[in-house]
Design an enzyme around this catalytic site. Structure first.
Site, PDB file in Angstrom:
ATOM      1  N   ARG A 186       0.746  -1.158   0.061  1.00 60.63           N
ATOM      2  CA  ARG A 186      -0.092  -0.021  -0.140  1.00 60.63           C
ATOM      3  C   ARG A 186       0.847   1.230   0.057  1.00 60.63           C
ATOM      4  NH1 ARG A 186      -4.876   0.508   3.881  1.00 60.63           N
ATOM      5  NH2 ARG A 186      -3.421   0.019   5.663  1.00 60.63           N
TER       6      ARG A 186
ATOM      7  N   THR B 168      -1.027   7.291  -0.774  1.00 55.00           N
ATOM      8  CA  THR B 168      -2.450   7.445  -1.658  1.00 55.00           C
ATOM      9  C   THR B 168      -3.294   6.141  -1.212  1.00 55.00           C
ATOM     10  OG1 THR B 168      -1.278   6.106  -3.184  1.00 55.00           O
ATOM     11  CG2 THR B 168      -1.136   8.450  -3.752  1.00 55.00           C
TER      12      THR B 168
ATOM     13  N   ASP C 149      -2.259  -4.013  12.568  1.00 54.43           N
ATOM     14  CA  ASP C 149      -1.637  -4.429  11.199  1.00 54.43           C
ATOM     15  C   ASP C 149      -1.244  -5.948  11.272  1.00 54.43           C
ATOM     16  OD1 ASP C 149       0.702  -2.931   9.219  1.00 54.43           O
ATOM     17  OD2 ASP C 149       0.807  -4.976   9.358  1.00 54.43           O
TER      18      ASP C 149
ATOM     19  N   ASP D 252       2.444  -7.221  10.510  1.00 56.90           N
ATOM     20  CA  ASP D 252       3.173  -6.901  11.756  1.00 56.90           C
ATOM     21  C   ASP D 252       2.981  -7.608  12.931  1.00 56.90           C
ATOM     22  OD1 ASP D 252       4.775  -4.919  10.465  1.00 56.90           O
ATOM     23  OD2 ASP D 252       3.555  -3.256  11.395  1.00 56.90           O
TER      24      ASP D 252
HETATM   25  N1  URA Z   1      -4.194  -4.021   6.850  1.00 60.40           N
HETATM   26  C1  URA Z   1      -4.095  -4.293   8.376  1.00 60.40           C
HETATM   27  O1  URA Z   1      -3.047  -5.025   8.665  1.00 60.40           O
HETATM   28  N2  URA Z   1      -4.875  -3.693   9.248  1.00 60.40           N
HETATM   29  C2  URA Z   1      -5.672  -2.935   8.944  1.00 60.40           C
HETATM   30  O2  URA Z   1      -6.568  -2.530   9.514  1.00 60.40           O
HETATM   31  C3  URA Z   1      -6.069  -2.753   7.802  1.00 60.40           C
HETATM   32  C4  URA Z   1      -5.216  -3.023   6.638  1.00 60.40           C
END
Ligand code: URA
Length: 214
Positions: free
Chosen positions: A109, A113, A205, A208
């Protein structure tokens, strides 16, 4: 497994799925337990998402006689993992369907943007004969999911499904607008996205938390 379906969205509301998801959401869950729970949850989701998989009949010998019995053709199925977080779901699904083929799409990502940028794409051959199940834990803005489906449709597979752990109304709307023919399988539909494209209340995330990288 009980399953609430609205339109093309399948909510996997089995108590085992919901219990494990709650444990994963907790901020104190360790990397180890997050990964283990994701693995277990993915096996349960595989059960639901493969419910309508094509079967064929084969002749086998039991210790007592010959019979015609059903088997699935796992080789026709392709799990497509969106890197890197899709890996967690992929592992659990492969435990249940070890004969499946695997494709990978590398998308990140753009932090400004939030659009999806492709850096890797590797699929098995003869995709036109295959049913595809795309896996990515979080359907958030929908940008990665849409980019993945766009690319896969270029190869003309027989069908495409999308499996995630968590989504939100914005992610569902975006994917359904771009690809109304692609069913979405999820364990939860959370409240909303925040300004950084994270799902609320969510679980943070996923990559992570799975890999311990933050
Ligand atoms: N990606 C993630 O890892 N967590 C989110 O909340 C949104 C996208």
């Amino acid at each position: 497994m009980s399953n609430g379906t609205t339109g093309n969205v399948h909510l996997l509301d089995h108590p085992l799925v919901q219990h494990k998801l709650t444990l994963m959401r907790k901020k104190e869950a360790s990397t180890n337990s997050f990964r283990r729970l994701l693995n277990e949850l993915s096996m349960l989701m595989a059960y639901e998402v493969t419910r309508d998989m094509a079967m064929q009949e084969v002749q086998i010998e039991t210790p007592l006689e010959t019979m015609t019995a059903k088997v699935i053709d796992g080789k026709k199925l392709v799990f497509v993992s969106i890197l890197r977080a899709g890996t967690g779901i992929l592992d659990g699904m492969l435990t249940v369907v070890p004969g499946a083929r695997v494709g990978h799409i590398g998308l990140y990502r753009d932090p400004k943007t939030l659009t999806a940028v492709e850096y890797y794409f590797k699929m098995p051959q003869n995709m036109q004969d295959r049913d595809v199940i795309i896996v990515d834990p979080m359907l958030a803005t929908g940008n990665s999911a849409i980019a993945a489906v766009d690319r896969l449709k270029e190869l003309g597979p027989k069908s495409i499904k999308f499996v995630c752990l968590l989504t939100c109304p914005e992610g569902i709307a975006a994917l359904q607008k771009a690809h109304p023919d692609v069913p979405i399988y999820t364990a939860a539909i959370d409240r909303q996205l925040n300004d950084h494209g994270y799902i609320l209340p969510g679980l943070g995330d996923a990559g992570d938390r799975m890999f311990g990288t933050r």
